[in-house]
Design a protein around this motif. Structure first.
Motif, PDB file in Angstrom:
ATOM      1  N   PHE A   5      -2.773   4.514   1.000  1.00  0.00           N
ATOM      2  CA  PHE A   5      -1.930   4.137   2.130  1.00  0.00           C
ATOM      3  C   PHE A   5      -2.669   3.152   3.018  1.00  0.00           C
ATOM      4  N   HIS A   6      -1.873   2.333   3.716  1.00  0.00           N
ATOM      5  CA  HIS A   6      -2.426   1.249   4.513  1.00  0.00           C
ATOM      6  C   HIS A   6      -3.446   1.762   5.548  1.00  0.00           C
ATOM      7  N   SER A  21       4.587   6.325  -3.729  1.00  0.00           N
ATOM      8  CA  SER A  21       5.543   7.142  -2.975  1.00  0.00           C
ATOM      9  C   SER A  21       6.894   7.226  -3.679  1.00  0.00           C
ATOM     10  N   ASP A  38       0.838  -1.199   0.000  1.00  0.00           N
ATOM     11  CA  ASP A  38       0.000   0.000   0.000  1.00  0.00           C
ATOM     12  C   ASP A  38       0.875   1.252   0.000  1.00  0.00           C
ATOM     13  N   GLN A  45       3.465  -2.501   7.150  1.00  0.00           N
ATOM     14  CA  GLN A  45       3.452  -1.983   5.781  1.00  0.00           C
ATOM     15  C   GLN A  45       3.848  -0.513   5.720  1.00  0.00           C
ATOM     16  N   ILE A  46       3.268   0.304   6.604  1.00  0.00           N
ATOM     17  CA  ILE A  46       3.593   1.733   6.579  1.00  0.00           C
ATOM     18  C   ILE A  46       5.069   1.952   6.873  1.00  0.00           C
TER      19      ILE A  46
END
Length: 357
Positions: free
Chosen positions: A210-211, A167, A162, A299-300
């Motif tokens: 995003f997650h 990005s 994600d 993930q982030i």
């Protein structure tokens, strides 16, 4: 504020707002028509999720660029748009019904041919790398084709978490866009519009990506973004040759540094697959983001770590461009090898601990 800056601001705002307001409608229709990506052994997500986020990015990018960019200047942007349209429909079909690698390649071949042949966008010189300067026209076309297809697929392959591909592309476009704006001159400055429109479209999309993501970029977005990044890279390198921006003949190695994360991930995973006796295009969970997730990152955190890594490498090549192409590329290769060894050793230890438990 200059006229150019106002146009760039409007370009960014238009692309951002179009993508921002398009995504919810795309999510709604995708769920309504059951056009969803099903989780499998290779994916990280656990729920049915639409893959058509690239439609919103493309809509924002294309509309903003055609409205605000100076398309009357013959510098390859019109041909870039034509190539993007080809890859948009190739990616869209793959996101909806899935197509073979060979059909994707044909689409990339057509898009690349448009910009190379119709606009003469190509790498004309190695600028001293391996002692090679100006390239014969045949080798120039062949190497440019390899570069465009390679970079396009590198962005496509890194789209596994994600917000990750979006990005990384945002960081790359912001870097190239800044130098086009500062040093591009009449021939290359128009490419800052390309970078700004991509950034605007991506930021509108990333609001939902995003997650935990409500939508994925899909091949619709990753192929188009990868293609745009490849053309920006080539023009950045050529700008160093023709305009003499701050990096001069070091522009090729600086460009490699700007693209470090996607190039490193693609080359590494291809080598790992071939060493295992498999096709380099066979899917698996050996990407760098998979290895970082296995270390215990969320993930982030993984996305932020890889984004930070790319920024640090960019700052390194920018500040040490005076070393020249050879030393910079040797340094990047050495760092890549060390990073690969680290990821491999950590993975082996984790596997042994998993088997032992």
């Amino acid at each position: 504020m200059s006229k150019l800056e106002i146009q760039l601001g409007l370009s960014f705002l238009w692309a951002f707002l179009v993508a921002l307001f398009a995504v919810p409608s795309i999510i709604y229709v995708a769920h309504l028509k059951n056009m969803l990506d099903t989780p499998n052994a290779r994916t990280v997500h656990e729920s049915l999720t639409p893959r058509l986020g690239g439609v919103a990015v493309f809509a924002g990018f294309m509309s903003a660029l055609t409205i605000f960019a100076p398309l009357h200047i013959r510098n390859g942007i019109q041909e870039l748009l034509a190539g993007c349209i080809v890859l948009f429909f190739v990616g869209l079909k793959d996101d909806l019904v899935s197509i073979s690698v060979s059909k994707k390649f044909v689409g990339q071949l057509l898009a690349t041919g448009i910009v190379m042949i119709m606009a003469d966008v190509r790498i004309t010189s190695f600028q001293g790398i391996l002692g090679i300067n100006e390239l014969p026209i045949g080798i120039s076309y062949a190497f440019t084709f390899f570069a465009i297809v390679g970079i396009t697929n590198a962005i496509n392959l890194i789209d596994g978490l994600d917000g990750l591909a979006g990005s990384i592309v945002l960081i790359i476009c912001a870097t190239f866009g800044y130098y086009f704006f500062r040093y591009g001159g009449p021939e290359f400055q128009s490419y800052v519009f390309v970078a700004v429109c991509v950034i605007g479209g991506l930021l509108g999309f990333l609001r939902y990506n995003f997650h935990k993501a409500n939508i994925f970029m899909g091949d619709t977005g990753s192929l188009v973004c990868g293609f745009i990044v490849s053309i920006l890279t080539i023009q950045f390198i050529e700008m160093g040759l023709k305009v003499g921006q701050p990096f001069g003949s070091s522009a090729p190695s600086v460009a490699v540094g700007v693209l470090f994360v996607p190039l490193f991930d693609t080359l590494r995973v291809f080598i790992v697959r071939m060493m295992a006796g498999r096709s380099p295009f066979s899917p698996d969970k050996n990407h760098v983001h998979h290895r970082i997730l296995a270390m215990g990152f969320q993930q982030i955190g993984t996305v932020l770590l890889l984004g930070l890594l790319n920024i640090l490498v960019i700052l390194f090549v920018i500040n040490f461009a005076y070393l020249g192409n050879t030393l910079l590329i040797i340094t990047l290769i050495a760092f890549s090898l060390l990073l690969s060894v680290f990821l491999g050793v950590y993975h082996s230890r984790a596997e042994r601990q998993r088997v032992a438990s």
